[in-house]
Design a protein around this motif. Structure first.
Motif, short mmCIF file in Angstrom:
data_model
loop_
_atom_site.label_atom_id
_atom_site.label_comp_id
_atom_site.label_asym_id
_atom_site.label_seq_id
_atom_site.Cartn_x
_atom_site.Cartn_y
_atom_site.Cartn_z
N UNK A 205 23.04 37.74 10.69
CA UNK A 205 23.97 38.81 11.10
C UNK A 205 25.16 38.25 11.86
N UNK A 206 24.86 37.29 12.79
CA UNK A 206 25.96 36.67 13.55
C UNK A 206 26.91 35.92 12.62
N UNK A 207 26.35 35.19 11.63
CA UNK A 207 27.20 34.45 10.69
C UNK A 207 28.07 35.42 9.89
N UNK A 208 27.42 36.53 9.45
CA UNK A 208 28.21 37.52 8.69
C UNK A 208 29.35 38.06 9.56
N UNK A 209 29.07 38.33 10.86
CA UNK A 209 30.11 38.85 11.75
C UNK A 209 31.22 37.82 11.94
N UNK A 210 30.82 36.56 12.15
CA UNK A 210 31.83 35.51 12.36
C UNK A 210 32.70 35.32 11.12
N UNK A 211 32.03 35.22 9.96
CA UNK A 211 32.80 35.03 8.73
C UNK A 211 33.70 36.23 8.48
N UNK A 212 33.22 37.43 8.81
CA UNK A 212 34.05 38.63 8.62
C UNK A 212 35.30 38.59 9.50
N UNK A 213 35.10 38.20 10.80
CA UNK A 213 36.26 38.11 11.70
C UNK A 213 37.23 37.03 11.26
N UNK A 214 36.68 35.88 10.86
CA UNK A 214 37.58 34.79 10.41
C UNK A 214 38.37 35.21 9.18
N UNK A 215 37.69 35.92 8.24
CA UNK A 215 38.41 36.37 7.04
C UNK A 215 39.50 37.38 7.40
N UNK A 216 39.14 38.39 8.22
CA UNK A 216 40.12 39.41 8.61
C UNK A 216 41.26 38.80 9.42
N UNK A 217 40.95 37.81 10.30
CA UNK A 217 42.01 37.16 11.09
C UNK A 217 42.96 36.39 10.18
N UNK A 218 42.42 35.70 9.17
CA UNK A 218 43.28 34.94 8.26
C UNK A 218 44.23 35.87 7.50
N UNK A 219 43.64 36.98 6.97
CA UNK A 219 44.51 37.92 6.24
C UNK A 219 45.51 38.61 7.18
N UNK A 220 45.07 38.87 8.41
CA UNK A 220 45.98 39.49 9.38
C UNK A 220 47.12 38.54 9.72
N UNK A 221 46.79 37.27 9.98
CA UNK A 221 47.84 36.30 10.31
C UNK A 221 48.75 36.02 9.12
N UNK A 222 48.14 36.08 7.88
CA UNK A 222 48.97 35.93 6.69
C UNK A 222 50.00 37.03 6.61
N UNK A 223 49.55 38.28 6.84
CA UNK A 223 50.47 39.42 6.79
C UNK A 223 51.54 39.31 7.88
N UNK A 224 51.13 38.83 9.04
CA UNK A 224 52.08 38.65 10.14
C UNK A 224 53.13 37.58 9.79
N UNK A 225 52.67 36.47 9.17
CA UNK A 225 53.62 35.41 8.79
C UNK A 225 54.62 35.91 7.75
N UNK A 226 54.15 36.67 6.77
CA UNK A 226 55.06 37.22 5.75
C UNK A 226 56.06 38.18 6.37
N UNK A 227 55.57 39.02 7.31
CA UNK A 227 56.48 39.95 7.97
C UNK A 227 57.52 39.22 8.81
N UNK A 228 57.14 38.16 9.48
CA UNK A 228 58.11 37.38 10.25
C UNK A 228 59.17 36.73 9.34
N UNK A 229 58.71 36.26 8.17
CA UNK A 229 59.66 35.69 7.21
C UNK A 229 60.68 36.75 6.78
N UNK A 230 60.16 37.94 6.40
CA UNK A 230 61.07 39.01 5.98
C UNK A 230 61.96 39.46 7.14
N UNK A 231 61.41 39.49 8.35
CA UNK A 231 62.21 39.87 9.51
C UNK A 231 63.34 38.87 9.76
N UNK A 232 63.08 37.59 9.50
CA UNK A 232 64.13 36.58 9.65
C UNK A 232 65.28 36.84 8.69
#
Length: 422
Positions: free
Chosen positions: A339-366
């Motif tokens: 369960x802990x591994x599933x939670x960790x992997x879930x957070x890491x996956x959501x963080x990666x996609x969240x940071x990806x979306x943030x990076x794309x938005x910063x690019x467009x904002x530039x």
């Protein structure tokens, strides 16, 4: 040499009295004429007047008259040289050098020269001009009294003409000529009368034409002034527009330079954010794979346990309380780890996609920021807020209180930008 130049030289002369008191007698014994002149200026004026009158004659003269003209010309030149050379000399030298001038004056009588201002000279000139063949007889009659000899009819006719000139008061021939002259004078008077009237008419017409021409010239001058003023006004407007256009062009160049510099400054971060988005997308896919794997493992373990419980006997496992407790602890620990591994992997996956979306938005904002600068829709104060948001810390989502810093007054700034600066 002009009269003024002669007078200026006489004013500067060393012996002014000598030049003022010098006396000369122009003796023309062959025509019974004696002319006395006192003072250098009067002498020069007399000689100069003779030359001026001789120069007015445009036709060729006989030799005897040509010699007269030449000697007066030479005499004028000698007088001019005299005043040029001896203006600063005293009386003794002046009297000595004046001898040459006196000899030239005496030679006028000795050579039987004619002053043009005398009536007899005018008669001879007119005779030669009208009938040159009679000139020799008239000249011999008037001058060569001792050697008078008539050999031809032309000489005789010339002598008669000279006789009429000399005795015009005693002979009747001049009277008849005078009557004819009177008749001619009457005709001439009538002609002059009509000529005067015609001249007046012509003058009147010329005056009217002059007034009309002046009025037209005034109109043309006014038109030229108007066009000149319009041209100058146009030039000033062109200069003003050129200055404004130059200023606008310089401002635009400055803006483009700033935009280019901003683009250069933001190009590297934009490229980084784009590359970072790709990396984060890869990480997201990786953690998603691990998450799916962990879930599958946990499902397999649960299914296996349920299957064993349903189709096998676990009585031996629970024969004693100690075995049951140990099995329960192992099962719970395994499930907790999964369960802990599933939670960790879930957070890491959501963080990666969240940071990806943030990076794309910063690019467009530039790029959006560069577009705003190019369109002039953003002030310098507002640029700092956008730059702050571009380079603020990103929210990874891994920690509970992990939040990025908010942009000061960001909502009002964005609304102002989107609303066109209202």
């Amino acid at each position: 040499m002009t009269n003024k130049e002669i007078q200026d030289k006489l004013k500067k002369a060393k012996s002014k009295d000598w030049y003022r008191n010098i006396v000369v007698n122009f003796e023309y014994n062959h025509i019974d004429v004696l002319i006395e002149k006192k003072g250098f200026f009067d002498i020069y004026q007399y000689v100069k007047r003779q030359n001026r009158e001789w120069e007015k004659l445009t036709f060729k003269l006989p030799n005897v008259l040509t010699h007269s003209s030449n000697e007066f010309k030479n005499l004028q030149d000698s007088l001019e040289r005299f005043i040029d050379n001896y203006i600063d000399e005293d009386d003794g030298i002046l009297n000595s050098q004046w001898t040459t001038i006196s000899n030239m004056i005496r030679s006028l009588s000795q050579n039987k020269r004619f002053p043009i201002t005398q009536p007899i000279t005018s008669f001879l000139i007119e005779t030669y001009k009208i009938s040159p063949q009679h000139f020799q007889g008239a000249h011999s009659y008037l001058i060569d009294n001792n050697r008078f000899n008539i050999t031809t009819q032309q000489q005789f006719a010339g002598a008669i003409m000279a006789y009429e000139f000399r005795f015009e008061d005693a002979t009747k021939i001049p009277k008849r000529r005078n009557a004819e002259k009177s008749s001619n004078a009457t005709i001439r008077n009538h002609f002059e009368k009509y000529f005067t009237e015609t001249t007046q008419n012509v003058n009147s017409f010329l005056q009217k034409a002059t007034r009309a021409s002046n009025a037209q010239d005034k109109k043309v001058s006014n038109l030229i002034e108007e066009k000149q003023e319009a041209y100058e006004k146009w030039v000033e407007e062109c200069k003003k527009n050129d200055i404004e256009y130059t200023k606008q062009s310089l401002d635009r160049v400055k803006e483009l330079e700033e935009l280019y510099n901003s683009k250069l400054g933001l190009q590297a971060p934009a490229d980084y954010w784009e590359q970072r988005a790709v990396e984060l997308d890869t990480d997201g896919k990786k953690w998603r794979t691990w998450l799916i794997g962990s879930i599958l493992i946990s499902v397999i373990i649960l299914v296996s346990i349920i299957f064993l419980i349903a189709y096998t006997k676990f009585e031996d496992l629970f024969t004693s309380a100690g075995n049951a407790i140990r099995f329960s602890i192992l099962f719970i620990a395994l499930m907790s780890i999964i369960a802990f591994a599933i939670k960790v992997f879930s957070k890491l996956m959501m963080s990666s996609y969240h940071l990806k979306r943030d990076a794309l938005e910063r690019k467009q904002l530039a790029y959006f920021y560069l577009a705003l600068i190019a369109s002039g829709g953003i002030e310098k104060e507002e640029r700092h807020l956008i730059i702050q948001s571009l380079f603020s810390r990103s929210d990874s989502g891994l920690l509970k209180d992990d939040t990025g810093p908010s942009m000061p007054s960001g909502g009002n700034t964005i609304e102002k930008i989107i609303g066109g600066g209202k």
